[in-house]
Write an enzyme that holds these catalytic residues in place. Structure first.
Site, PDB file in Angstrom:
ATOM      1  N   ARG A 163      -8.150  -2.506   7.858  1.00 14.05           N
ATOM      2  CA  ARG A 163      -7.693  -1.429   6.961  1.00 14.05           C
ATOM      3  C   ARG A 163      -8.766  -0.355   6.765  1.00 14.05           C
ATOM      4  NH1 ARG A 163      -4.722  -3.443   8.686  1.00 14.05           N
ATOM      5  NH2 ARG A 163      -3.106  -4.827   8.006  1.00 14.05           N
ATOM      6  N   SER A 242       1.280  -3.019   0.192  1.00 16.34           N
ATOM      7  CA  SER A 242       0.238  -3.831  -0.454  1.00 16.34           C
ATOM      8  C   SER A 242      -0.666  -2.926  -1.276  1.00 16.34           C
ATOM      9  CB  SER A 242      -0.611  -4.539   0.595  1.00 16.34           C
ATOM     10  OG  SER A 242       0.219  -5.307   1.427  1.00 16.34           O
ATOM     11  N   GLU A 346      -5.836  -0.629  -1.832  1.00 18.93           N
ATOM     12  CA  GLU A 346      -5.641  -0.132  -0.464  1.00 18.93           C
ATOM     13  C   GLU A 346      -5.232   1.347  -0.459  1.00 18.93           C
ATOM     14  OE1 GLU A 346      -3.382  -2.659   2.423  1.00 18.93           O
ATOM     15  OE2 GLU A 346      -2.300  -0.807   2.794  1.00 18.93           O
TER      16      GLU A 346
HETATM   17  C1  LIG Z   1       6.978  -0.198   1.503  1.00 18.27           C
HETATM   18  C2  LIG Z   1       5.631   0.011   2.166  1.00 18.27           C
HETATM   19  C3  LIG Z   1       5.164  -0.898   3.111  1.00 18.27           C
HETATM   20  C4  LIG Z   1       3.923  -0.706   3.736  1.00 18.27           C
HETATM   21  N1  LIG Z   1       3.509  -1.623   4.665  1.00 18.27           N
HETATM   22  C5  LIG Z   1       2.326  -1.455   5.294  1.00 18.27           C
HETATM   23  C6  LIG Z   1       1.887  -2.402   6.281  1.00 18.27           C
HETATM   24  O1  LIG Z   1       2.573  -3.364   6.594  1.00 18.27           O
HETATM   25  N2  LIG Z   1       0.680  -2.202   6.862  1.00 18.27           N
HETATM   26  C7  LIG Z   1      -0.107  -1.137   6.561  1.00 18.27           C
HETATM   27  O2  LIG Z   1      -1.194  -1.016   7.139  1.00 18.27           O
HETATM   28  N3  LIG Z   1       0.286  -0.220   5.641  1.00 18.27           N
HETATM   29  C8  LIG Z   1       1.473  -0.354   5.007  1.00 18.27           C
HETATM   30  N4  LIG Z   1       1.876   0.550   4.061  1.00 18.27           N
HETATM   31  C9  LIG Z   1       1.000   1.667   3.706  1.00 18.27           C
HETATM   32  C10 LIG Z   1       1.320   2.985   4.447  1.00 18.27           C
HETATM   33  O3  LIG Z   1       2.644   3.027   4.892  1.00 18.27           O
HETATM   34  C11 LIG Z   1       0.401   3.235   5.623  1.00 18.27           C
HETATM   35  O4  LIG Z   1      -0.933   3.267   5.198  1.00 18.27           O
HETATM   36  C12 LIG Z   1       0.733   4.553   6.341  1.00 18.27           C
HETATM   37  O5  LIG Z   1      -0.010   4.664   7.539  1.00 18.27           O
HETATM   38  C13 LIG Z   1       0.461   5.780   5.489  1.00 18.27           C
HETATM   39  O6  LIG Z   1       0.996   6.891   6.169  1.00 18.27           O
HETATM   40  P1  LIG Z   1       1.384   8.219   5.412  1.00 18.27           P
HETATM   41  O7  LIG Z   1       1.712   9.232   6.453  1.00 18.27           O
HETATM   42  O8  LIG Z   1       2.419   7.955   4.408  1.00 18.27           O
HETATM   43  O9  LIG Z   1       0.007   8.583   4.720  1.00 18.27           O
HETATM   44  P2  LIG Z   1      -0.213   9.321   3.303  1.00 18.27           P
HETATM   45  O10 LIG Z   1       0.151   8.381   2.212  1.00 18.27           O
HETATM   46  O11 LIG Z   1       0.457  10.645   3.321  1.00 18.27           O
HETATM   47  O12 LIG Z   1      -1.775   9.496   3.327  1.00 18.27           O
HETATM   48  C14 LIG Z   1      -2.638   8.375   3.255  1.00 18.27           C
HETATM   49  C15 LIG Z   1      -4.082   8.852   3.484  1.00 18.27           C
HETATM   50  O13 LIG Z   1      -4.217   9.321   4.822  1.00 18.27           O
HETATM   51  C16 LIG Z   1      -4.592  10.716   4.826  1.00 18.27           C
HETATM   52  N5  LIG Z   1      -3.860  11.337   5.933  1.00 18.27           N
HETATM   53  C17 LIG Z   1      -2.520  11.299   6.162  1.00 18.27           C
HETATM   54  N6  LIG Z   1      -2.253  11.953   7.313  1.00 18.27           N
HETATM   55  C18 LIG Z   1      -3.438  12.403   7.797  1.00 18.27           C
HETATM   56  C19 LIG Z   1      -3.815  13.158   8.952  1.00 18.27           C
HETATM   57  N7  LIG Z   1      -2.926  13.575   9.861  1.00 18.27           N
HETATM   58  N8  LIG Z   1      -5.141  13.441   9.116  1.00 18.27           N
HETATM   59  C20 LIG Z   1      -6.066  13.029   8.221  1.00 18.27           C
HETATM   60  N9  LIG Z   1      -5.763  12.330   7.117  1.00 18.27           N
HETATM   61  C21 LIG Z   1      -4.463  12.020   6.914  1.00 18.27           C
HETATM   62  C22 LIG Z   1      -4.179  11.243   3.458  1.00 18.27           C
HETATM   63  O14 LIG Z   1      -4.956  12.355   3.075  1.00 18.27           O
HETATM   64  C23 LIG Z   1      -4.464  10.033   2.587  1.00 18.27           C
HETATM   65  O15 LIG Z   1      -5.842   9.942   2.316  1.00 18.27           O
HETATM   66  C24 LIG Z   1       3.123   0.400   3.403  1.00 18.27           C
HETATM   67  C25 LIG Z   1       3.597   1.325   2.454  1.00 18.27           C
HETATM   68  C26 LIG Z   1       4.840   1.134   1.839  1.00 18.27           C
HETATM   69  C27 LIG Z   1       5.342   2.137   0.844  1.00 18.27           C
END
Ligand SMILES: Cc1cc2nc3c(=O)[nH]c(=O)nc-3n(C[C@H](O)[C@H](O)[C@H](O)COP(=O)(O)OP(=O)(O)OC[C@H]3O[C@@H](n4cnc5c(N)ncnc54)[C@H](O)[C@@H]3O)c2cc1C
Length: 354
Positions: A163, A242, A346
Protein backbone atom coordinates in the site's frame (compact mmCIF):
# COMPACT_ATOMS: atom_id res chain seq x y z
CA UNK A 1 -11.34 22.09 -19.54
CA UNK A 2 -14.34 22.57 -17.29
CA UNK A 3 -14.00 24.98 -14.37
CA UNK A 4 -16.29 25.55 -11.38
CA UNK A 5 -15.97 27.79 -8.33
CA UNK A 6 -16.93 26.99 -4.74
CA UNK A 7 -17.62 23.48 -6.02
CA UNK A 8 -18.82 20.71 -3.68
CA UNK A 9 -16.31 17.88 -3.43
CA UNK A 10 -18.42 15.44 -1.39
CA UNK A 11 -20.20 14.06 -4.51
CA UNK A 12 -16.78 13.26 -6.00
CA UNK A 13 -15.87 10.96 -3.11
CA UNK A 14 -17.18 7.52 -2.22
CA UNK A 15 -17.61 8.66 1.39
CA UNK A 16 -19.76 11.56 0.08
CA UNK A 17 -17.95 13.74 2.61
CA UNK A 18 -16.01 17.00 2.60
CA UNK A 19 -16.60 20.67 1.96
CA UNK A 20 -16.18 22.60 -1.31
CA UNK A 21 -13.08 23.47 -3.34
CA UNK A 22 -12.35 27.10 -4.13
CA UNK A 23 -11.96 25.96 -7.73
CA UNK A 24 -12.63 22.64 -9.42
CA UNK A 25 -11.08 21.91 -12.79
CA UNK A 26 -11.89 18.79 -14.83
CA UNK A 27 -9.23 17.81 -17.35
CA UNK A 28 -9.96 15.36 -20.17
CA UNK A 29 -6.56 15.29 -21.92
CA UNK A 30 -2.97 14.95 -20.66
CA UNK A 31 -2.25 18.46 -21.97
CA UNK A 32 -5.13 19.86 -19.92
CA UNK A 33 -3.89 18.05 -16.83
CA UNK A 34 -0.38 19.45 -17.30
CA UNK A 35 -1.66 22.96 -18.02
CA UNK A 36 -3.81 22.97 -14.87
CA UNK A 37 -0.93 21.69 -12.72
CA UNK A 38 1.53 24.22 -14.22
CA UNK A 39 -0.90 27.05 -13.61
CA UNK A 40 -1.44 26.07 -9.97
CA UNK A 41 2.31 25.69 -9.41
CA UNK A 42 3.13 29.01 -11.14
CA UNK A 43 0.67 30.87 -8.93
CA UNK A 44 1.52 28.98 -5.73
CA UNK A 45 -2.04 27.65 -5.51
CA UNK A 46 -2.51 24.46 -3.43
CA UNK A 47 -3.44 21.54 -5.70
CA UNK A 48 -5.53 18.47 -4.96
CA UNK A 49 -5.61 15.69 -7.55
CA UNK A 50 -8.85 13.70 -7.59
CA UNK A 51 -9.43 10.47 -9.51
CA UNK A 52 -12.45 8.45 -8.41
CA UNK A 53 -12.39 9.87 -4.88
CA UNK A 54 -12.44 6.38 -3.39
CA UNK A 55 -9.44 6.81 -1.13
CA UNK A 56 -9.98 10.38 0.04
CA UNK A 57 -11.14 11.86 3.33
CA UNK A 58 -11.74 15.57 2.72
CA UNK A 59 -12.28 17.88 5.70
CA UNK A 60 -15.65 19.53 6.28
CA UNK A 61 -14.09 22.92 5.51
CA UNK A 62 -13.18 21.71 2.03
CA UNK A 63 -10.10 22.61 0.05
CA UNK A 64 -8.79 26.13 -0.39
CA UNK A 65 -7.08 25.78 -3.76
CA UNK A 66 -7.52 24.04 -7.10
CA UNK A 67 -9.01 20.55 -7.09
CA UNK A 68 -8.08 18.88 -10.37
CA UNK A 69 -10.32 16.01 -11.44
CA UNK A 70 -8.56 13.71 -13.88
CA UNK A 71 -11.04 12.53 -16.48
CA UNK A 72 -8.69 11.46 -19.28
CA UNK A 73 -9.59 8.41 -21.32
CA UNK A 74 -7.51 5.87 -23.23
CA UNK A 75 -7.03 2.10 -23.20
CA UNK A 76 -4.70 0.45 -25.66
CA UNK A 77 -3.32 -3.06 -26.08
CA UNK A 78 -0.04 -3.36 -28.00
CA UNK A 79 3.01 -5.57 -28.46
CA UNK A 80 3.48 -8.68 -30.63
CA UNK A 81 0.88 -10.66 -28.65
CA UNK A 82 -1.08 -7.57 -27.58
CA UNK A 83 -0.26 -8.18 -23.92
CA UNK A 84 1.03 -4.68 -23.20
CA UNK A 85 -1.68 -2.41 -21.83
CA UNK A 86 -1.54 1.37 -21.55
CA UNK A 87 -4.22 3.13 -19.55
CA UNK A 88 -4.86 6.85 -19.29
CA UNK A 89 -4.98 7.96 -15.64
CA UNK A 90 -8.70 8.78 -15.78
CA UNK A 91 -9.82 5.35 -17.01
CA UNK A 92 -12.18 3.60 -14.59
CA UNK A 93 -10.05 0.83 -13.13
CA UNK A 94 -12.65 -1.89 -12.72
CA UNK A 95 -13.87 -1.39 -16.32
CA UNK A 96 -10.28 -1.68 -17.56
CA UNK A 97 -9.91 -4.96 -15.64
CA UNK A 98 -13.06 -6.26 -17.34
CA UNK A 99 -11.60 -5.33 -20.75
CA UNK A 100 -8.37 -7.25 -20.07
CA UNK A 101 -10.34 -10.33 -19.03
CA UNK A 102 -12.53 -10.03 -22.14
CA UNK A 103 -9.31 -9.89 -24.17
CA UNK A 104 -8.27 -13.20 -22.57
CA UNK A 105 -5.36 -11.71 -20.60
CA UNK A 106 -4.20 -12.54 -17.08
CA UNK A 107 -2.52 -10.47 -14.37
CA UNK A 108 -5.09 -8.05 -12.93
CA UNK A 109 -8.28 -10.15 -12.92
CA UNK A 110 -8.30 -10.41 -9.10
CA UNK A 111 -8.21 -6.60 -8.84
CA UNK A 112 -11.74 -6.40 -10.27
CA UNK A 113 -14.16 -4.29 -8.27
CA UNK A 114 -11.58 -1.91 -6.81
CA UNK A 115 -13.16 1.53 -7.32
CA UNK A 116 -11.36 4.54 -8.66
CA UNK A 117 -9.11 5.47 -11.54
CA UNK A 118 -6.23 3.67 -13.25
CA UNK A 119 -3.91 6.59 -12.46
CA UNK A 120 -4.37 6.12 -8.73
CA UNK A 121 -3.49 2.41 -8.77
CA UNK A 122 0.28 2.93 -8.53
CA UNK A 123 -0.12 5.54 -5.77
CA UNK A 124 -0.85 3.02 -3.02
CA UNK A 125 0.05 -0.07 -5.09
CA UNK A 126 -3.52 -1.29 -4.97
CA UNK A 127 -3.96 -4.90 -4.13
CA UNK A 128 -6.56 -7.50 -3.28
CA UNK A 129 -7.12 -11.25 -3.40
CA UNK A 130 -3.45 -12.08 -3.98
CA UNK A 131 -2.60 -9.53 -6.68
CA UNK A 132 -0.95 -6.10 -6.51
CA UNK A 133 -0.43 -3.73 -9.44
CA UNK A 134 3.31 -3.67 -8.69
CA UNK A 135 3.52 -7.18 -10.24
CA UNK A 136 2.20 -6.05 -13.64
CA UNK A 137 3.05 -2.33 -13.95
CA UNK A 138 6.10 -1.84 -16.16
CA UNK A 139 6.15 1.98 -16.27
CA UNK A 140 4.33 4.99 -14.92
CA UNK A 141 4.23 8.10 -17.08
CA UNK A 142 3.91 11.14 -14.85
CA UNK A 143 4.25 14.88 -14.86
CA UNK A 144 7.09 15.76 -12.49
CA UNK A 145 6.17 19.04 -10.78
CA UNK A 146 9.75 19.50 -9.61
CA UNK A 147 11.37 19.43 -13.07
CA UNK A 148 8.31 20.57 -15.02
CA UNK A 149 8.82 17.60 -17.38
CA UNK A 150 6.88 14.48 -18.25
CA UNK A 151 8.89 11.50 -17.01
CA UNK A 152 8.71 7.72 -17.44
CA UNK A 153 9.28 5.94 -14.14
CA UNK A 154 10.17 2.25 -14.59
CA UNK A 155 8.74 -0.24 -12.11
CA UNK A 156 12.09 -0.63 -10.34
CA UNK A 157 12.08 3.09 -9.50
CA UNK A 158 8.48 3.18 -8.22
CA UNK A 159 9.53 1.95 -4.73
CA UNK A 160 6.43 -0.21 -4.53
CA UNK A 161 5.67 -1.88 -1.22
CA UNK A 162 2.52 -2.84 0.69
CA UNK A 163 0.00 0.00 0.00
CA UNK A 164 2.86 2.35 -0.75
CA UNK A 165 5.06 3.79 -3.49
CA UNK A 166 7.33 6.72 -4.22
CA UNK A 167 4.24 8.56 -5.50
CA UNK A 168 2.52 8.23 -2.13
CA UNK A 169 5.79 9.06 -0.35
CA UNK A 170 6.16 12.33 -2.28
CA UNK A 171 2.56 13.39 -2.99
CA UNK A 172 3.43 16.94 -4.08
CA UNK A 173 5.74 15.79 -6.85
CA UNK A 174 4.11 13.47 -9.39
CA UNK A 175 0.85 13.60 -11.30
CA UNK A 176 0.28 10.24 -12.96
CA UNK A 177 -0.79 10.60 -16.60
CA UNK A 178 -0.59 7.02 -17.90
CA UNK A 179 0.21 3.57 -16.58
CA UNK A 180 1.67 0.68 -18.60
CA UNK A 181 1.16 -2.98 -17.67
CA UNK A 182 2.59 -6.25 -18.94
CA UNK A 183 -0.13 -8.87 -18.89
CA UNK A 184 0.05 -12.56 -19.73
CA UNK A 185 -1.64 -14.49 -22.50
CA UNK A 186 -2.35 -17.77 -20.74
CA UNK A 187 -4.95 -18.91 -23.26
CA UNK A 188 -7.77 -17.24 -21.36
CA UNK A 189 -6.69 -18.61 -17.99
CA UNK A 190 -6.01 -16.49 -14.92
CA UNK A 191 -2.66 -16.04 -13.26
CA UNK A 192 -2.06 -18.74 -10.61
CA UNK A 193 -4.47 -17.96 -7.75
CA UNK A 194 -2.51 -16.83 -4.73
CA UNK A 195 -5.34 -16.24 -2.32
CA UNK A 196 -6.83 -19.26 -0.52
CA UNK A 197 -10.31 -17.69 -0.23
CA UNK A 198 -10.56 -17.18 -4.01
CA UNK A 199 -9.29 -20.70 -4.72
CA UNK A 200 -11.80 -22.13 -2.23
CA UNK A 201 -14.66 -20.17 -3.80
CA UNK A 202 -13.71 -21.66 -7.18
CA UNK A 203 -13.27 -25.22 -5.83
CA UNK A 204 -9.55 -25.37 -6.73
CA UNK A 205 -6.24 -25.20 -4.85
CA UNK A 206 -4.14 -22.09 -4.33
CA UNK A 207 -1.60 -21.96 -7.17
CA UNK A 208 -4.09 -23.31 -9.73
CA UNK A 209 -5.24 -21.36 -12.77
CA UNK A 210 -8.90 -21.04 -13.71
CA UNK A 211 -10.57 -19.18 -16.60
CA UNK A 212 -9.71 -15.50 -16.01
CA UNK A 213 -13.40 -14.58 -16.31
CA UNK A 214 -14.27 -17.06 -13.55
CA UNK A 215 -11.57 -15.60 -11.28
CA UNK A 216 -12.89 -12.08 -11.89
CA UNK A 217 -16.46 -13.11 -11.18
CA UNK A 218 -15.51 -15.01 -8.01
CA UNK A 219 -13.62 -11.97 -6.71
CA UNK A 220 -16.53 -9.64 -7.51
CA UNK A 221 -18.90 -11.95 -5.64
CA UNK A 222 -16.62 -12.22 -2.60
CA UNK A 223 -16.13 -8.44 -2.59
CA UNK A 224 -19.86 -7.70 -2.91
CA UNK A 225 -20.54 -9.90 0.13
CA UNK A 226 -18.17 -7.69 2.12
CA UNK A 227 -19.57 -4.37 0.85
CA UNK A 228 -16.40 -3.82 -1.19
CA UNK A 229 -18.07 -3.16 -4.54
CA UNK A 230 -19.63 0.29 -4.93
CA UNK A 231 -23.41 0.32 -4.69
CA UNK A 232 -25.07 3.74 -4.20
CA UNK A 233 -28.03 2.05 -2.47
CA UNK A 234 -25.81 0.32 0.10
CA UNK A 235 -24.36 2.54 2.83
CA UNK A 236 -21.84 -0.18 3.66
CA UNK A 237 -20.06 0.92 0.46
CA UNK A 238 -20.05 4.64 1.33
CA UNK A 239 -16.49 4.13 2.45
CA UNK A 240 -12.90 4.11 1.29
CA UNK A 241 -12.73 0.32 1.47
CA UNK A 242 -10.28 -0.65 4.19
CA UNK A 243 -9.84 2.35 6.45
CA UNK A 244 -6.68 0.98 8.09
CA UNK A 245 -3.66 -0.83 6.67
CA UNK A 246 -2.58 -4.15 8.13
CA UNK A 247 0.14 -3.38 10.72
CA UNK A 248 3.64 -4.59 9.92
CA UNK A 249 5.51 -5.37 13.14
CA UNK A 250 9.10 -6.21 14.04
CA UNK A 251 9.63 -9.62 15.66
CA UNK A 252 9.89 -7.95 19.09
CA UNK A 253 6.72 -5.91 18.52
CA UNK A 254 4.88 -9.02 17.38
CA UNK A 255 6.04 -10.96 20.49
CA UNK A 256 4.76 -8.15 22.76
CA UNK A 257 1.46 -8.06 20.83
CA UNK A 258 1.08 -11.85 21.04
CA UNK A 259 1.62 -11.75 24.82
CA UNK A 260 -1.00 -8.98 25.17
CA UNK A 261 -3.46 -10.88 22.95
CA UNK A 262 -3.02 -14.15 24.89
CA UNK A 263 -3.31 -12.32 28.18
CA UNK A 264 -6.55 -10.72 27.07
CA UNK A 265 -8.16 -13.49 25.04
CA UNK A 266 -6.64 -16.70 26.44
CA UNK A 267 -3.38 -18.66 25.99
CA UNK A 268 -4.58 -20.44 22.82
CA UNK A 269 -5.01 -17.13 20.99
CA UNK A 270 -3.07 -17.04 17.71
CA UNK A 271 -3.50 -13.67 15.95
CA UNK A 272 -3.01 -13.71 12.16
CA UNK A 273 0.68 -13.49 11.26
CA UNK A 274 2.15 -13.44 7.76
CA UNK A 275 5.86 -13.08 6.90
CA UNK A 276 6.47 -9.56 5.54
CA UNK A 277 10.18 -9.84 4.71
CA UNK A 278 13.31 -8.94 6.68
CA UNK A 279 12.00 -10.60 9.85
CA UNK A 280 8.84 -8.48 9.82
CA UNK A 281 5.38 -9.84 10.52
CA UNK A 282 2.12 -8.55 9.03
CA UNK A 283 -0.97 -8.96 11.18
CA UNK A 284 -4.61 -8.23 10.44
CA UNK A 285 -6.17 -4.84 11.18
CA UNK A 286 -9.65 -6.42 10.87
CA UNK A 287 -8.76 -8.99 13.56
CA UNK A 288 -7.42 -6.29 15.90
CA UNK A 289 -10.50 -4.11 15.46
CA UNK A 290 -12.93 -6.96 15.95
CA UNK A 291 -11.12 -8.39 19.01
CA UNK A 292 -10.90 -4.93 20.56
CA UNK A 293 -14.71 -4.92 20.58
CA UNK A 294 -15.51 -2.94 17.43
CA UNK A 295 -17.59 -5.53 15.66
CA UNK A 296 -19.48 -5.22 12.35
CA UNK A 297 -22.09 -2.45 12.50
CA UNK A 298 -20.41 -0.84 15.55
CA UNK A 299 -21.57 2.68 16.35
CA UNK A 300 -24.80 4.53 16.93
CA UNK A 301 -24.07 7.77 15.08
CA UNK A 302 -24.10 8.71 11.39
CA UNK A 303 -20.64 7.15 10.86
CA UNK A 304 -20.37 3.47 11.73
CA UNK A 305 -18.38 0.35 10.99
CA UNK A 306 -19.78 -1.46 7.94
CA UNK A 307 -22.25 -4.22 8.75
CA UNK A 308 -20.32 -6.44 6.31
CA UNK A 309 -16.65 -5.73 7.08
CA UNK A 310 -14.91 -4.58 10.26
CA UNK A 311 -12.24 -2.73 8.33
CA UNK A 312 -14.57 -0.33 6.52
CA UNK A 313 -15.74 2.83 8.25
CA UNK A 314 -18.86 4.12 6.55
CA UNK A 315 -21.11 7.15 6.18
CA UNK A 316 -24.68 6.04 6.90
CA UNK A 317 -25.97 9.05 4.93
CA UNK A 318 -25.87 12.07 7.22
CA UNK A 319 -22.29 11.95 8.54
CA UNK A 320 -19.73 14.74 8.46
CA UNK A 321 -16.01 14.17 8.12
CA UNK A 322 -15.67 15.00 11.82
CA UNK A 323 -18.13 12.18 12.65
CA UNK A 324 -16.03 9.79 10.60
CA UNK A 325 -12.78 10.93 12.19
CA UNK A 326 -14.27 10.65 15.69
CA UNK A 327 -15.12 7.01 14.95
CA UNK A 328 -11.67 6.39 13.44
CA UNK A 329 -9.98 7.90 16.52
CA UNK A 330 -12.13 5.77 18.82
CA UNK A 331 -11.09 2.61 16.94
CA UNK A 332 -7.40 3.56 16.95
CA UNK A 333 -7.48 4.32 20.70
CA UNK A 334 -9.44 1.14 21.49
CA UNK A 335 -7.07 -1.11 19.51
CA UNK A 336 -4.05 0.56 21.08
CA UNK A 337 -5.45 0.18 24.59
CA UNK A 338 -6.27 -3.49 23.97
CA UNK A 339 -3.17 -4.65 22.09
CA UNK A 340 -0.55 -1.88 22.09
CA UNK A 341 -0.66 -1.71 18.26
CA UNK A 342 -1.21 1.63 16.50
CA UNK A 343 -3.40 1.45 13.40
CA UNK A 344 -2.55 3.69 10.45
CA UNK A 345 -5.21 5.04 8.09
CA UNK A 346 -5.07 3.94 4.45
CA UNK A 347 -7.07 6.75 2.76
CA UNK A 348 -5.42 10.09 2.11
CA UNK A 349 -6.67 12.90 4.38
CA UNK A 350 -7.11 16.43 3.04
CA UNK A 351 -7.15 19.33 5.50
CA UNK A 352 -7.67 16.96 8.45
CA UNK A 353 -5.75 14.26 10.28
CA UNK A 354 -6.58 11.42 12.63
C1 LIG B 1 -15.62 0.03 -1.60
C2 LIG B 1 -14.12 0.23 -1.74
C3 LIG B 1 -13.27 -0.87 -1.86
C4 LIG B 1 -11.89 -0.68 -2.00
N1 LIG B 1 -11.09 -1.79 -2.12
C5 LIG B 1 -9.76 -1.65 -2.28
C6 LIG B 1 -8.92 -2.80 -2.42
O1 LIG B 1 -9.38 -3.93 -2.43
N2 LIG B 1 -7.58 -2.60 -2.54
C7 LIG B 1 -7.03 -1.36 -2.56
O2 LIG B 1 -5.80 -1.26 -2.68
N3 LIG B 1 -7.80 -0.25 -2.44
C8 LIG B 1 -9.14 -0.37 -2.30
N4 LIG B 1 -9.94 0.74 -2.15
C9 LIG B 1 -9.33 2.07 -2.12
C10 LIG B 1 -9.33 2.80 -3.48
O3 LIG B 1 -10.34 2.33 -4.33
C11 LIG B 1 -8.00 2.71 -4.20
O4 LIG B 1 -6.98 3.25 -3.40
C12 LIG B 1 -8.03 3.46 -5.55
O5 LIG B 1 -6.85 3.19 -6.28
C13 LIG B 1 -8.18 4.96 -5.40
O6 LIG B 1 -8.40 5.49 -6.68
P1 LIG B 1 -9.11 6.88 -6.89
O7 LIG B 1 -8.99 7.22 -8.34
O8 LIG B 1 -10.47 6.86 -6.34
O9 LIG B 1 -8.17 7.83 -6.03
P2 LIG B 1 -8.60 9.15 -5.21
O10 LIG B 1 -9.37 8.74 -4.01
O11 LIG B 1 -9.23 10.13 -6.13
O12 LIG B 1 -7.19 9.66 -4.76
C14 LIG B 1 -6.41 8.93 -3.83
C15 LIG B 1 -5.02 9.58 -3.73
O13 LIG B 1 -4.33 9.42 -4.97
C16 LIG B 1 -4.03 10.71 -5.54
N5 LIG B 1 -4.23 10.58 -6.98
C17 LIG B 1 -5.34 10.13 -7.63
N6 LIG B 1 -5.11 10.12 -8.96
C18 LIG B 1 -3.84 10.58 -9.14
C19 LIG B 1 -3.03 10.81 -10.29
N7 LIG B 1 -3.45 10.55 -11.53
N8 LIG B 1 -1.77 11.29 -10.08
C20 LIG B 1 -1.30 11.55 -8.84
N9 LIG B 1 -2.03 11.37 -7.73
C21 LIG B 1 -3.29 10.88 -7.88
C22 LIG B 1 -5.00 11.68 -4.87
O14 LIG B 1 -4.50 12.99 -4.85
C23 LIG B 1 -5.09 11.09 -3.48
O15 LIG B 1 -3.96 11.45 -2.73
C24 LIG B 1 -11.34 0.61 -2.01
C25 LIG B 1 -12.20 1.72 -1.90
C26 LIG B 1 -13.58 1.53 -1.76
C27 LIG B 1 -14.49 2.72 -1.67
Amino acid sequence: MQELHDAPLAPLTTFRLGGPATRLVTATTDDEVIAAVREADATGTPLLIIGGGSNLVIGDKGFDGTALRIATRGLEFSGPSRTTLELAAGEVWTDAVARTVAAGLAGIECLAGIPGSAGATPIQNVGAYGQEVSSTITEVIAYDRRSGETVTVPNADCAFSYRHSRFKQDPERYVVLRVRFQLEDAGGLSAPLKYAETARALGVEAGDRVPAAAAREAVLKLRAGKGMVLDPEDHDTWSAGSFFTNPILTAAEYAAFLARAQDRLGPQTAPPAFPAGEGLVKTSAAWLIDKAGFTKGYGTGPARISTKHTLALTNRGAATTEDLLALAREVVAGVHAAFGVTLVNEPVTVGVSL
